[in-house]
Scaffold this motif. Sequence first.
Motif, PDB file in Angstrom:
ATOM      1  N   THR A  89       0.616  -1.116  -0.002  1.00  0.00           N
ATOM      2  CA  THR A  89      -0.128  -0.027  -0.068  1.00  0.00           C
ATOM      3  C   THR A  89       0.900   1.183   0.070  1.00  0.00           C
ATOM      4  N   PHE A  90       0.294   2.445  -0.594  1.00  0.00           N
ATOM      5  CA  PHE A  90       0.910   3.735  -0.442  1.00  0.00           C
ATOM      6  C   PHE A  90       0.328   4.591   0.647  1.00  0.00           C
ATOM      7  N   ASP A  91       1.139   4.619   1.991  1.00  0.00           N
ATOM      8  CA  ASP A  91       0.616   5.132   3.092  1.00  0.00           C
ATOM      9  C   ASP A  91       0.237   4.115   4.041  1.00  0.00           C
ATOM     10  N   LEU A  92       0.378   4.191   5.550  1.00  0.00           N
ATOM     11  CA  LEU A  92       0.163   3.197   6.415  1.00  0.00           C
ATOM     12  C   LEU A  92      -1.233   3.453   6.860  1.00  0.00           C
ATOM     13  N   ALA A  93      -1.669   4.562   6.592  1.00  0.00           N
ATOM     14  CA  ALA A  93      -3.047   4.681   6.894  1.00  0.00           C
ATOM     15  C   ALA A  93      -3.981   4.779   5.897  1.00  0.00           C
ATOM     16  N   ALA A  94      -5.122   3.872   6.056  1.00  0.00           N
ATOM     17  CA  ALA A  94      -5.936   3.588   4.888  1.00  0.00           C
ATOM     18  C   ALA A  94      -6.934   4.869   4.304  1.00  0.00           C
ATOM     19  N   ASP A  95      -7.152   5.871   5.516  1.00  0.00           N
ATOM     20  CA  ASP A  95      -7.715   7.054   4.996  1.00  0.00           C
ATOM     21  C   ASP A  95      -6.993   7.839   4.084  1.00  0.00           C
ATOM     22  N   TYR A  96      -5.829   7.905   3.871  1.00  0.00           N
ATOM     23  CA  TYR A  96      -4.694   8.664   3.276  1.00  0.00           C
ATOM     24  C   TYR A  96      -4.192   7.956   2.021  1.00  0.00           C
ATOM     25  N   GLY A  97      -4.056   6.691   2.324  1.00  0.00           N
ATOM     26  CA  GLY A  97      -3.260   5.843   1.303  1.00  0.00           C
ATOM     27  C   GLY A  97      -4.063   5.249   0.232  1.00  0.00           C
TER      28      GLY A  97
END
Length: 261
Positions: A89-97
């Motif tokens: 994934t891109f970014d570890l936070a799903a609401d930003y990645g």
Amino acid sequence: MSTRPLIWCAYDFCCQFAPEQWNTRYCPEHRCKRRAENAVKRLLQDVDDTPEVLWEEQEQRKRGRMETAQAKNEWLLARSKIVSFDLETFDLAADYGLVMVGCVKTLGGDTQTFIAHGDADELQCIIRVRDALEQADFVVTYYGTRFDIPYLNTRLLMRGERPINKLRHIDLYFVARYKLRLNRNRLANVENAFAPEGALPQKTAILPGVWRKALQGDEGALAYIADHCQRDVAILEDAFVKLRGFVNLSATRWRKYGASY
């Protein structure tokens, strides 16, 4: 012939019959009265109830349950569809990645690779990953309890789709953490611990520049990330084969969305 209403046999409810007398409780056809009397006699027989005898019986039951659980584990291993699962994934936070690559590898079989070529492709990618996971009997991850599973569910919900509906999940991170004693509990450490002497590590690293290129649609960067994910699920499968004796498949519960997750 008796005119009394039909009643059920009081011994084991084997049949209904018309009693000849008002206090008849057992059917004559199967001789249930004699069977009930014999059962009472067996209960009244002398039983050796010394503590040692009772303790031995308790230990035998424990050994029996252990052997039954072991046999059921082998039975489940032989008949279940077990898959290894990993996300990149891109970014570890799903609401930003966003999800870029997802791999689902069947134990001893092929690897399904799902790639999102940017934001527009992510929806179909995560739906296909979800559907592939729902077809498995057991899903094996490494730290998937805290990352891969909630990340995928978050992205699905944010895209207006339902999360994973049913899941039987084995997280090998917690097996390695509590059943082994490694320098670090990363998947690379598990791989190195069990690799043959002199073997080169299969796990690769993804540098920041590769992520940036992949986000810009660079096919070579995406292919590298997909290869990294494929290697991870292969390593994860090998780790499961090594550590499966620590996993109680029978005790691994099903999680159902809308029920108990």
